[in-house]
Design an enzyme around this catalytic site. Structure first.
Site, PDB file in Angstrom:
ATOM      1  CG  HIS A 163       3.780   3.708   2.707  1.00 32.71           C
ATOM      2  ND1 HIS A 163       3.124   4.342   1.671  1.00 32.71           N
ATOM      3  CD2 HIS A 163       2.960   2.709   3.094  1.00 32.71           C
ATOM      4  CE1 HIS A 163       1.978   3.740   1.439  1.00 32.71           C
ATOM      5  NE2 HIS A 163       1.843   2.743   2.292  1.00 32.71           N
ATOM      6  CD  GLU A 191      -4.671   5.106  -2.719  1.00 33.55           C
ATOM      7  OE1 GLU A 191      -3.588   4.639  -2.344  1.00 33.55           O
ATOM      8  OE2 GLU A 191      -5.718   5.000  -2.057  1.00 33.55           O
ATOM      9  CG  HIS A 198      -4.605   1.117  -3.897  1.00 33.28           C
ATOM     10  ND1 HIS A 198      -5.137  -0.155  -3.917  1.00 33.28           N
ATOM     11  CD2 HIS A 198      -4.232   1.330  -2.623  1.00 33.28           C
ATOM     12  CE1 HIS A 198      -5.111  -0.660  -2.698  1.00 33.28           C
ATOM     13  NE2 HIS A 198      -4.573   0.209  -1.888  1.00 33.28           N
ATOM     14  CD  GLU A 202       0.505  -4.620   1.538  1.00 31.89           C
ATOM     15  OE1 GLU A 202      -0.077  -4.089   0.568  1.00 31.89           O
ATOM     16  OE2 GLU A 202       0.348  -4.257   2.710  1.00 31.89           O
ATOM     17  CG  ASP A 222       1.134   0.892   5.593  1.00 30.99           C
ATOM     18  OD1 ASP A 222       0.375   1.755   5.113  1.00 30.99           O
ATOM     19  OD2 ASP A 222       1.209  -0.259   5.131  1.00 30.99           O
TER      20      ASP A 222
HETATM   21 ZN    ZN Z   1       0.019   1.929   2.100  1.00 34.06          ZN
END
Ligand code: ZN
Length: 314
Positions: free
Chosen positions: A12, A98, A135, A165, A268
């Site tokens: 990611h 995205e 997203h 998250e 990330d």
């Molecule tokens: Zn992300």
């Protein structure tokens, strides 16, 4: 331990967000919703510069991935700027384009635009594939998830979703309250339907798990949610350093592994993580899960096979 000669997986990234590395919170962390609003404002502020800052960040990011021995990447691009360099760059993996939007009609318009672009890019696929990212549950209308997942299943397009998250995400989806409700009001979307479900149950309800997506984060999950993910055959990207800096909680990695879920590590973006070196992510994960997961089991995630939902939907 995997070294730089290994085939490391970074499941990611958002390479283009490297131009917002100055927004990365300190070790002590920052609150999630104010951080994401700062990121949105920063993107608006550099709009007059066009795509140049994103392009430069993508090029620098690809170099960093190579230098750290990464050969497989799951990257998300909202601008589309990372697609060309990744298709041509010799790395393996998936670059996800995205889409987001809380207004249903507008979001579906963006989805059809994304489908057209992805179909074009797919003609150039080699070892790098092109997928769709819807997203996150707090930033997308349910119709965008339903239609996006349906298309991914029908066309065998890999799907990626940020899910479960932060505690704020739970508060929004279950109770319709909290910081994300304020975020939605700030963007003038007061009519977002509150599902009254956990993020993973909501994804199941929307049909998203049928696309066997790459689910990013999965921190706020119940045992039932983990069972849902395991049943669906979806994969999970674990990004502990980003979670820590955005004051999210500990992802229950040991439960995912016990349930047989495929988990890969991801750094990330540099806007919420100190580096794109997934070996450093593994060290952070080893420290975080020291009481529950053996270090070797975590290092094994660095080169786990098929980590990005690279599956045949047919
Ligand atoms: Zn992300």
């Amino acid at each position: 331990m995997a070294d730089s000669s290994s085939s490391l997986v970074n499941a990611h990234t958002h390479l283009e967000l490297g131009c917002f590395a100055h927004l990365c919170p300190p070790d002590s962390g920052a609150s999630f919703v104010p951080w994401i609003i700062e990121l949105i404002n920063a993107r608006r502020d550099i709009a007059p510069q066009g795509m140049a800052p994103f392009r430069a960040a993508v090029e620098a990011g690809i170099e960093t991935l190579r230098a750290s021995g990464t050969t497989v990447v799951g990257d998300i691009t909202a601008t589309g700027e990372s697609v060309g360099p990744l298709l041509d760059g010799g790395l393996n993996g998936i670059v996800y384009y995205e889409v987001l939007g809380l207004n249903g009609d507008e979001a579906l318009g963006r989805l059809s635009d994304a489908r057209r672009k992805i179909n074009e890019w797919r003609r150039r696929e080699g070892v790098m594939r092109v997928g769709l990212s819807v997203h996150a549950l707090y930033s997308c209308h349910p119709d965008l998830f339903r239609e996006g997942a349906r298309w991914c299943v029908a066309e065998s397009v890999p799907l990626c979703v940020h899910a479960a998250e932060s505690p704020a995400e739970i508060e929004l989806l279950v109770n319709g309250t909290g910081d994300f409700r304020e975020y939605q009001r700030a963007f003038n979307f007061p009519d977002f339907p509150i599902p009254g479900l956990s993020p993973i149950a909501y994804l199941e309800d929307l049909g998203v798990l049928e696309a066997r997506p790459l689910l990013v984060h999965c921190v706020e999950v119940s045992d039932d949610d983990i069972a849902r993910i395991a049943r669906s055959g979806s994969t999970v990207a674990h990004c502990p350093r980003s979670n820590a800096r955005l004051r999210c909680r500990r992802m229950p990695l040991e439960k995912f592994l016990a349930a047989g879920v495929a988990v890969a590590l991801g750094t990330d973006s540099l806007s919420s993580s100190p580096s794109l070196d997934v070996r450093e992510e593994a060290e952070a994960a080893i420290a975080l899960h020291a009481a529950t997961v053996p270090a070797d089991s975590i290092r094994a995630l660095l080169d786990s096979p098929m980590p990005l939902g690279e599956i045949d939907h047919a």
